[in-house]
Write an enzyme that holds these catalytic residues in place. Structure first.
Site, mmCIF file in Angstrom:
data_model
loop_
_atom_site.group_PDB
_atom_site.id
_atom_site.type_symbol
_atom_site.label_atom_id
_atom_site.label_comp_id
_atom_site.label_asym_id
_atom_site.label_seq_id
_atom_site.Cartn_x
_atom_site.Cartn_y
_atom_site.Cartn_z
ATOM 1 N N LYS A 1 45.732 -15.771 -31.082
ATOM 2 C CA LYS A 1 46.790 -15.454 -32.037
ATOM 3 C C LYS A 1 47.952 -14.754 -31.328
ATOM 4 C CE LYS A 1 43.548 -15.212 -35.908
ATOM 5 N NZ LYS A 1 42.695 -14.378 -36.751
ATOM 6 N N GLN B 1 41.378 -8.076 -38.137
ATOM 7 C CA GLN B 1 40.423 -9.121 -37.755
ATOM 8 C C GLN B 1 39.042 -8.804 -38.316
ATOM 9 O OE1 GLN B 1 41.229 -12.006 -35.823
ATOM 10 N NE2 GLN B 1 39.205 -12.628 -36.523
ATOM 11 N N ASP C 1 47.443 -12.001 -43.860
ATOM 12 C CA ASP C 1 46.296 -12.881 -44.089
ATOM 13 C C ASP C 1 46.205 -13.308 -45.549
ATOM 14 O OD1 ASP C 1 44.873 -13.469 -41.726
ATOM 15 O OD2 ASP C 1 44.201 -11.389 -41.603
#
Ligand code: NAP
Length: 284
Positions: free
Chosen positions: A52, A96, A119
C-alpha cells in the site's frame, strides 16, 4: 470468455489518482497523507502495508508509519488515533487489521474520525452506505464495482449473488449491487443449497475465504464472476475462492487470482485517501 484484468483497471485508477494528487497540490500546496497504523506482529499485514505504501508513493500520496509489534493497550491506541484525527496534515488513517490479541477492533475503528476513515469501516460510513448516500466505500467492494463498470457489466435487473457476508466485503458489496438495481441474494455458511443460488446468478461475487468453493457446475453459462478470495495452498500457490479452470469454461467474464480484485483494493484505498484529502481541504 473475457478476462477481467484488475491489474490494468487498477493502473487506470492509479493514473487518475496521480492526476488528482497533482491538481490538489497545485491548488492547495498540500500533499495527501495517509497514516498507516499496525499493531501486532503479523507477517501478512507487513506485506500488505508495504504494498500500500509503495502504491501510495507511486501516485504522490505520502505515508507515515505507526507500527507497534505488541504491547500497545486499548487506551494507548485510542490516544494515537485521537492524535491522528486531530492532525491537519493527516488526511487518511489506515488501521491495518487484525489487531494484536486483546485489542477491540470495533472500538478502534469507531475511534477513527469518519472523515479520515479511508477504509470505510466506521459505523457512520457503513450507515451512509446503507442509507444510500455513501461518502466513503470499503475498498474491496468498491474495487469489484469498478471492475464491473470498467468492462460494462449490465447490473440493472441482473440476478447478483454474493457469497460471503463479512462487514468488509460481502455486506457492503451487496449494498453497492442493490444500489445499482441488481436483485441481490447473499449466501453464507448456513445457506441450504449454495449451488441452487449461484447457478441463478448473472453476476456472481465470491468472498468466502475457501479455496475453490465455487466450481464450474455451480455457475450459469454466461455469468460474470468476481473472485475476491485470496487463499494460499500448502504448495504455496495462491488461488481464489473460485475454481478458475472449470468456471472459465462457463463464465462470460471472470477475474483471475492473482491480478483481479487484489490490485483494485489498493487502488481504491488511494482513491479514498485523495477524496478524503479533497474534502478536508475544502475542494469537495
Ligand atoms: P470472512 O470474514 O472470513 O467471511 C467469509 C464469509 O464467507 C462469511 O460470511 C462466511 O459465512 C462465508 N463462507 C465461508 N465459507 C463458505 C461456504 N463454504 N459457503 C458459503 N459461504 C461461506 O472473510 P472476508 O474478510 O470477507 O474475506 C473473504 C475472502 O476474500 C478471503 O479469501 C480474503 O482473503 C479475501 N479478501 C481479499 C481482498 C482483496 O483485496 N483481494 C480483500 C479482503 C478479503 P458465515 O458468515 O456464515 O461464517
Amino acid at each position: 470468455m473475457k478476462l477481467l484484468d484488475g491489474k490494468a483497471v487498477a493502473q487506470k485508477v492509479l493514473g487518475e489518482v496521480g492526476a488528482g494528487v497533482r491538481d490538489l497540490r497545485a491548488r492547495t500546496g498540500a500533499t495527501p497523507t495517509l497514516a498507516v497504523v499496525l499493531v501486532g506482529d503479523f507477517a501478512a499485514s507487513k506485506i500488505y502495508i508495504a504494498n500500500k505504501k509503495k502504491a501510495a508513493e507511486s501516485v504522490g500520496i505520502a505515508s507515515r508509519d505507526h507500527v507497534y509489534a505488541e504491547g500497545l493497550s486499548q487506551p494507548e491506541l485510542s490516544t494515537l488515533l485521537e492524535s491522528l484525527n486531530a492532525d491537519p496534515d493527516v488526511h487518511g488513517i489506515l488501521l491495518q487489521l487484525p489487531l494484536s490479541k486483546g485489542l477491540d477492533e470495533d472500538a478502534a475503528i469507531a475511534a477513527i474520525a469518519p472523515e479520515k476513515d479511508v477504509d470505510g469501516f466506521h459505523p457512520l460510513n457503513l450507515g451512509r452506505l446503507l442509507a444510500g448516500s455513501p461518502t466513503v466505500v470499503p475498498c474491496t467492494p468498491a474495487g469489484c464495482m469498478e471492475i464491473l463498470d470498467h468492462y460494462g457489466a449490465d447490473l440493472t435487473g441482473a440476478d447478483a449473488v454474493v457469497v460471503g457476508r463479512s462487514r468488509i466485503v460481502g455486506k457492503p458489496l451487496a449494498q453497492l449491487l442493490l444500489a445499482r438495481h441488481a436483485t441481490v441474494t447473499m449466501c453464507h455458511t448456513r445457506t441450504r443449497d449454495l449451488a441452487a443460488h449461484t447457478r441463478r446468478a448473472d453476476v456472481l461475487c465470491v468472498a468466502a475465504g475457501r479455496p475453490r468453493v465455487i466450481t464450474g457446475d455451480m455457475v450459469r453459462e454466461g455469468a460474470w464472476v468476481i473472485d475476491v478470495g485470496v487463499n494460499r495452498l500448502e504448495t504455496g500457490k495462491l488461488v481464489g475462492d473460485v475454481d478458475f479452470a472449470s468456471v472459465r469454461e462457463r463464465a462470460a467474464a471472470i477475474t483471475p487470482v492473482p491480478g483481479g480484485v487484489g490490485p483494485m483494493t489498493v487502488a481504491m484505498l488511494l482513491k479514498n485517501t485523495l477524496a478524503a484529502a479533497r474534502r478536508q481541504l475544502g475542494l469537495g
